[in-house]
Design a protein around this motif. Structure first.
Motif, short mmCIF file in Angstrom:
data_model
loop_
_atom_site.label_atom_id
_atom_site.label_comp_id
_atom_site.label_asym_id
_atom_site.label_seq_id
_atom_site.Cartn_x
_atom_site.Cartn_y
_atom_site.Cartn_z
N MET A 264 0.83 -1.21 0.00
CA MET A 264 0.00 0.00 0.00
C MET A 264 0.87 1.26 0.00
O MET A 264 0.51 2.27 -0.62
N THR B 71 2.35 2.02 -3.49
CA THR B 71 1.37 2.61 -4.42
C THR B 71 0.79 3.91 -3.88
O THR B 71 -0.20 4.41 -4.39
N ASN C 175 -0.91 4.64 -1.25
CA ASN C 175 -2.22 4.61 -0.63
C ASN C 175 -2.16 5.00 0.84
O ASN C 175 -3.18 5.38 1.41
N PHE D 156 -6.18 -5.78 -3.32
CA PHE D 156 -6.32 -4.59 -4.14
C PHE D 156 -7.62 -4.64 -4.95
O PHE D 156 -8.32 -3.64 -5.08
N ASP E 75 -10.78 -1.96 -4.06
CA ASP E 75 -10.68 -0.84 -4.99
C ASP E 75 -11.91 0.05 -4.80
O ASP E 75 -13.05 -0.42 -4.91
N LYS F 221 -1.57 -1.90 -10.09
CA LYS F 221 -1.66 -0.48 -10.38
C LYS F 221 -1.23 -0.12 -11.80
O LYS F 221 -1.79 0.78 -12.42
N ASN G 199 -5.02 -2.66 -13.34
CA ASN G 199 -5.92 -1.60 -12.88
C ASN G 199 -7.04 -1.29 -13.87
O ASN G 199 -6.84 -0.58 -14.86
N SER H 79 -12.97 8.87 -9.17
CA SER H 79 -13.46 8.16 -8.00
C SER H 79 -14.91 8.54 -7.76
O SER H 79 -15.44 9.48 -8.37
#
Length: 200
Positions: free
Chosen positions: A18, A21, A23, A82, A86, A154, A158, A165
């Protein structure tokens, strides 16, 4: 159970994936891993008092084979994590249940090869046992598998790359002059007022 509080990583390999990436922040990464390692030590001491050391033997596998198996297992686990968490993914059930079933299946798949860890912290307390060797296998394997899975999800898999979002989509809709936002209870309140007027 604790996903809404901290993300429910539990696993340093997941936490590092995480972080890679972006996050979670570096500070949160360090704090999470410190908590995970502390919990592993406490749990390991409790388990050591309740079980014999034979639980941890690797059933004849070499260290290299162990690393390979751990990379593959953790790769699958982190891809599932993941994919099921998501934020743009439509809901197809409980992510916690899907992740838990994945962990169970992975352990069952290799139960005749080695005692799979899938997480570095699971083997931390066992290093205190003099007969336990190759502790590094359960750090290198899961971390490499987790980071590789994060990168693959990712950068390659992805499915929502470039898609807004849910929060961004809502804000964009609210900024549109042709869009009218109606509160959820609007019709309920209107119906209640109609009932009150009818009584008069």
């Amino acid at each position: 159970m604790i996903g809404h509080v901290s993300g429910g990583h539990i696993n340093p390999a997941v936490t590092i994936a995480m972080a890679v990436t972006l996050n979670i922040s570096i500070v949160r990464t360090v704090l999470y891993i410190a908590a995970q390692v502390t919990g592993a030590l406490i749990g390991g001491f409790l388990l050591k008092g309740a079980n014999s050391a034979q639980l941890w033997f690797n059933k004849g596998m070499t260290a290299g084979q162990g690393v390979g198996v751990e990379i593959i297992l953790t790769f699958v686990l982190v891809i599932v994590i993941f994919g099921t968490t998501d934020p743009n993914r439509p809901s197809f059930g409980s992510p916690s249940l899907l992740i838990g079933l994945t962990v169970t299946l992975l352990h069952l798949l290799v139960s005749n090869l080695l005692v799979a860890a899938l997480t570095p912290r699971a083997r931390l307390a066992q290093q205190l046992q003099p007969e336990y060797k190759d502790h590094w296998v359960y750090w290198i394997g899961p971390i490499l598998g987790g980071v590789l899975a994060a990168a693959v999800y990712k950068l390659i898999i992805n499915p929502y790359r470039g898609a807004p979002s849910m929060e961004d989509a809502v804000q964009k809709m609210l900024q549109n002059e042709n869009f009218v936002a109606i509160p959820r209870d609007y019709f309920k309140e209107a119906k209640q007022k109609d009932i009150e007027l009818a009584r008069l």
